[in-house]
Design a protein around this motif. Structure first.
Motif, PDB file in Angstrom:
ATOM      1  N   LEU A 248       0.663  23.877 -53.614  1.00 15.29           N
ATOM      2  CA  LEU A 248       1.860  24.467 -54.201  1.00 15.29           C
ATOM      3  C   LEU A 248       2.789  23.318 -54.577  1.00 15.29           C
ATOM      4  O   LEU A 248       3.181  22.525 -53.718  1.00 15.29           O
ATOM      5  N   PRO A 265       7.228  25.624 -60.888  1.00 13.77           N
ATOM      6  CA  PRO A 265       6.454  25.841 -59.659  1.00 13.77           C
ATOM      7  C   PRO A 265       5.122  26.522 -59.980  1.00 13.77           C
ATOM      8  O   PRO A 265       5.081  27.520 -60.718  1.00 13.77           O
ATOM      9  N   VAL A 342       7.955  27.065 -52.511  1.00 13.02           N
ATOM     10  CA  VAL A 342       7.530  26.336 -53.709  1.00 13.02           C
ATOM     11  C   VAL A 342       8.647  26.291 -54.753  1.00 13.02           C
ATOM     12  O   VAL A 342       8.719  25.362 -55.560  1.00 13.02           O
ATOM     13  N   GLN A 351       4.154  18.226 -52.296  1.00 14.48           N
ATOM     14  CA  GLN A 351       3.312  19.416 -52.380  1.00 14.48           C
ATOM     15  C   GLN A 351       3.076  20.046 -51.021  1.00 14.48           C
ATOM     16  O   GLN A 351       3.161  19.397 -49.980  1.00 14.48           O
TER      17      GLN A 351
END
Length: 462
Positions: A248, A265, A342, A351
């Motif tokens: 993500l 995102p 996210v 991430q």
């Protein structure tokens, strides 16, 4: 500490075959830098060993003076344990020999090898050693902590594929550990980190593999929840040849990313299939159907290429901070929190990494190795990645905040290779019911805790 490093230098310099590098020497600045730019320490002496006898000499001299000592192979320790302030660094970077026996499907790997050193040698014989995903990672640290990567489901953890260790212990003895010699130490080295000595050679199993099917795709923010729900249930029944990782993050602004997703995102799916390409097609198609159609790609790639694809994403000198943990089951509430997280990711390089273990790694009995948790297949790694020191506080706070929200649903446990330097309190959690056995082995081989710059298991009397 300065006096101690001078004493070690004096003890070593006449018989040391490698390089002894001190502050002010040519090359010191490059020699003392490590991968994680958050860790800025300046050792008093770097002993770059040429062979096993150099390692023994360095350990003996360090033990006699009581100097703080770090062990460095690739310098990739997230926690910065590859270096220290004012002390000694025993550097194995000159010891990168790999000897492959193609017929036996075995290899001997020197203690200073990078993952790329191993891949280059084994692929010439059409064989692989299951390891990590960044080729400039030091193999020793990865293996001793467990070792996860693309091939974990197919062939098990890196440590599961080690059949023997040769190491220099705290009294400078050269010790072998395998299923017959020092089996307690053999057990502890498979997942117990650098607590027990300097490993100078690994004897490992290899497996035939030269290429994989690699598929990738991006899922836009509104569809991430559905993707995670599918992934959670789909992977429970997936074959060993199938690996599906999800990151993500914010999509890259580069042209290869669809215009509508750039900088937004997304969930980035990375999938590999290690078996017959046709047999893997249905599994890959199912996963890719949840991605934006114009972001999808699928191709057969040489394994050696796969192993270097992430190198540029995690370069030396950037700043890294992590929190990690396991889920027995990724419940809907945790998925909701991940979807919320996210949207607040602070940098395009940061991430939330999600991987599903299981497979061959789960077939090893819980008590067969020291490695932490094989029963919880979902592993989460929150990885912040940035460049400017001024952004340290914000990135660290973001990771800690997301972790605190997710922690209640996690099973106790942590993968030690994903631990930052402020998590010593979690080390007993990493080993659960194995803790007392770990302490017993540590107390036998390192009673004075000479090897303490690691995710440390203190001996009984220390």
């Amino acid at each position: 500490m300065i006096e101690a490093s001078a004493e070690v230098y004096s003890s070593l310099h006449r018989r040391f075959k490698g390089d002894l590098v001190r502050p002010g020497d040519t090359g010191f600045e490059d020699a003392h830098a490590i991968w994680n730019g958050m860790v800025a320490r300046k050792p008093g002496l770097i002993a770059r060993c040429a062979d096993v006898s150099d390692v023994q000499s360095a350990v003996r001299a360090a033990s006699e003076t009581g100097i703080l000592t770090a062990i460095r192979c690739g310098g990739h320790s997230l926690a910065g344990f590859s270096t220290c302030d004012g002390g000694l660094v025993i550097d194995l970077s000159r010891m990168r020999q790999v000897t492959v026996d193609p017929e036996a499907r075995r290899a001997r790997i020197a203690g200073g090898c990078l993952l790329g050193s191993i891949d280059s040698a084994t692929q010439k014989a059409g064989l692989v050693f299951p390891s990590g995903v960044v080729s400039h990672t030091g193999a020793s640290g990865l293996i001793l902590g467990g070792g996860t990567g693309w091939l974990t489901r197919r062939f098990g953890l890196s440590c599961d594929n080690v059949e023997g260790f040769t190491l220099v212990t705290a009294d400078s003895s050269l010790v072998r550990a395998n299923s017959k010699e020092n089996p307690d130490l053999f057990w502890a080295l498979r997942g117990g980190g650098g607590n027990f000595g300097v490993v100078t050679e690994f004897e490992v199993k290899l497996h035939p593999l030269t290429s994989v099917v690699l598929a990738e795709g991006l899922t836009p923010q509104p569809d991430i929840r559905g993707l995670l729900e599918c992934w959670r249930d789909f992977m429970a029944e997936a074959p060993l040849d199938f690996k599906w990782n999800i990151d993500l993050r914010l999509a890259s602004p580069l042209n290869k990313v669809p215009l509508a997703l750039r900088g937004r995102p997304v969930a980035a799916s990375s999938l590999i299939w290690t078996g017959d390409p046709e047999a893997g097609r249905p599994y890959l198609q199912r996963a890719l159907s949840l991605c934006s159609r114009d972001s999808v790609s699928s191709k057969i790639v040489p394994f050696i290429n796969l192993q270097t694809m992430a190198d540029s994403d995690f370069p030396h000198g950037r700043r890294y901070y992590t929190k990690s943990g396991y889920f027995s089951y990724l419940d809907d509430g945790s998925i909701n929190r991940l979807v919320e997280a996210v949207a607040t990711i602070p940098t395009s390089e940061t991430q939330i990494e999600l991987a599903y273990l299981g497979g061959a790694a789960a077939r090893i009995g819980a008590d067969e190795t020291a490695f932490g948790d094989r029963s919880s297949p979902f592993i989460l790694n929150l990885l912040a990645n940035w460049s400017e020191p001024s952004a340290d506080d914000g990135n660290v706070a973001w990771i800690r905040g997301i972790f605190d929200k997710l922690r209640p649903a996690m099973k106790p446990g942590v993968y030690i290779n994903f631990m930052s330097g402020d998590e010593q309190y979690r080390v007993p959690e990493a080993y659960h019911q194995r803790w007392d056995r770990m302490v017993a082995v540590k107390s036998h081989y390192d009673p004075n805790n000479f090897f303490r710059l690691n995710q440390n298991v203190p001996p009984w009397k220390a």
